[in-house]
Design an enzyme around this catalytic site. Sequence first.
Site, PDB file in Angstrom:
ATOM      1  N   HIS A  89     -93.708  28.420 -34.902  1.00 22.47           N
ATOM      2  CA  HIS A  89     -94.824  28.558 -35.844  1.00 22.47           C
ATOM      3  C   HIS A  89     -95.873  27.469 -35.591  1.00 22.47           C
ATOM      4  CE1 HIS A  89     -92.828  31.645 -38.057  1.00 22.47           C
ATOM      5  NE2 HIS A  89     -91.914  30.873 -38.599  1.00 22.47           N
ATOM      6  N   HIS A 104     -87.267  27.106 -34.446  1.00 19.03           N
ATOM      7  CA  HIS A 104     -87.929  28.174 -35.203  1.00 19.03           C
ATOM      8  C   HIS A 104     -89.280  27.686 -35.728  1.00 19.03           C
ATOM      9  CE1 HIS A 104     -88.014  31.804 -37.814  1.00 19.03           C
ATOM     10  NE2 HIS A 104     -88.708  30.999 -38.614  1.00 19.03           N
ATOM     11  N   GLU A 105     -89.265  26.524 -36.377  1.00 24.35           N
ATOM     12  CA  GLU A 105     -90.515  25.997 -36.932  1.00 24.35           C
ATOM     13  C   GLU A 105     -91.459  25.530 -35.831  1.00 24.35           C
ATOM     14  OE1 GLU A 105     -91.087  26.635 -39.866  1.00 24.35           O
ATOM     15  OE2 GLU A 105     -89.038  27.097 -40.515  1.00 24.35           O
TER      16      GLU A 105
END
Length: 422
Positions: A22, A18-19
Site C-alpha cells: 500500500h 502487506h502494508e
Amino acid sequence: METVIAFIIIFGSLVFFHELGHFLFAKRAGIMVREFAIGMGPKILGITKGETLYTVRLLPLGGYVRMAGEDLDKIELQPGFRVGLTFTETGEVKKVYLNRNVSNPDVLFLETESSDFDKELFIEGYNDDGELVRFDISKTAVVVEKGVETIIAPYDRQFDSKSLGHRAMTIFAGPLFNFILAFFIFLAIGLIQGVPTVPTNEPIISDVNNDGPASKAGMEKDDFVKEVNGEPVKTWTEFAEIIQANPEVPLKIQVERRTDLVLLEVIPKKLTEAGKDYGQIGVIYADPVEKNVLKAFYFGGEQTVLWFKRIFELLGMLVTGKFTLDDLNGPVGIYKATETVAQFGIFSLMNWAAVLSINLGIMNLLPLPALDGGRLLFFLFEAVRGKPIDRQKEGMVHFVGIMLLMVLMLVVTWNDIQTFFF
C-alpha cells in the site's frame, strides 16, 4: 519463547509486506502517507521521517497505512477562530498555530474569516488592527496544535484526487505484495534446501523432531520403515495413514538402520483438527532434492499457485457448508499451529509463513466491507456508474464491516481457546 519469537517474526513480516505494498504504490501515485503502522491500538514506538510517522503499536492484529484525505484528516477553521501565522521569505504561510498562547515574536495573529487548506490554499481574516487580510498558504505548510506539527495535504496529495486506476492499484498492492512475499519465500527454500526431484514416496525418515514421540522411542534420521505391528509398509503415504489413524495407540515399528533391523515402540501423540483426532509422532518425509537456480524459480511460482488454489478450495468448502465457523482458526489457532510447525525446523516455518502470506492476501481480497476487496468493489461500482459512491455512505458500510469482522474475530478466538485450552 521460541514459538513467541517465531510468531512475532512471521506475523510481523506478513503485515509489514502487506502494508509496504500500500505504502509504495501510494507514494508512487503521489499520495501523502500520514502513518505507516504495524499493529493496532496504543503506540509503542514512533519515528517521523519526512512526512510519514512510522509506528509499532501494541496489539499484533494487523497494521495500516493512513493516507492523506482519509477519515478526519482535513483541516477546517471556523470563522472567528484565532490562529497564529509565520511566513516564508516569499510571504506564504509556513506555519499555522492553533494554540492561543504562542511565545514566538514573529507570529502574526489572525481572527479567521475563511480558509481553504485543500484546493485554493489561502487563509483570510482580521489582524489585530482590524484589517481584513488574505495570505496564500505554502503547499508544505505545517499546522501546530499543542506542540504537534502536521503537514497539510493539498488536494493533489490526497487519496481521492487520484485516478481510479491509481487508487485501485494502491489498494490492490497490499494483497499483491503478500503473494510476492510467498513466492520469494518458496524461492529461498528452493535455493537453500533444494528442489524436490521425482517423488519416491519411500518410507524413509528425513528428519526427527527432538521432542516428539519418535525421538523419545529412539527413531533416527534416515531410518527406513519396514513394518508396523508386523505388517509390511511399502510407501510413506501408507505409513503416515497408519500413524494418523492410531492416536495414543502403542505401535511396534521395525526400521532398517544402515545394515541392522531395529524394533521400536512408538505411541503417536493425539492432536485434534476440525473436530477429528489424529496421531502424530514428529517425523518428516522429504522427497530427494537438487539445487538448481532455474528450477528454484519454477518451484517458487509452482508452490505459490498450488497454495493459491488450495486456499480457494477451502473457501469454497466454507461457502458450501463443508467447513463451519468452528473449523476456522484465529490468532490463537495460528499461534498453536506455528508452535507445532516450529518443531520441524526452519524450512517448515518458512513454508508455513509463505502459506500464511498467501492466505492473508486472499482473505483481504474478499469483497467484504472494510477489507481491501470491499474497497475494490466500490471502485468497480464507480467505474460502472462513472462517479464515486458517496463517501459518507461508503464509510458507513466499512464501519459496519469492521464491527462485524471484530465480532467474527471474537467468535473464532473463543473457539480457539475452547479447542486448545479446555
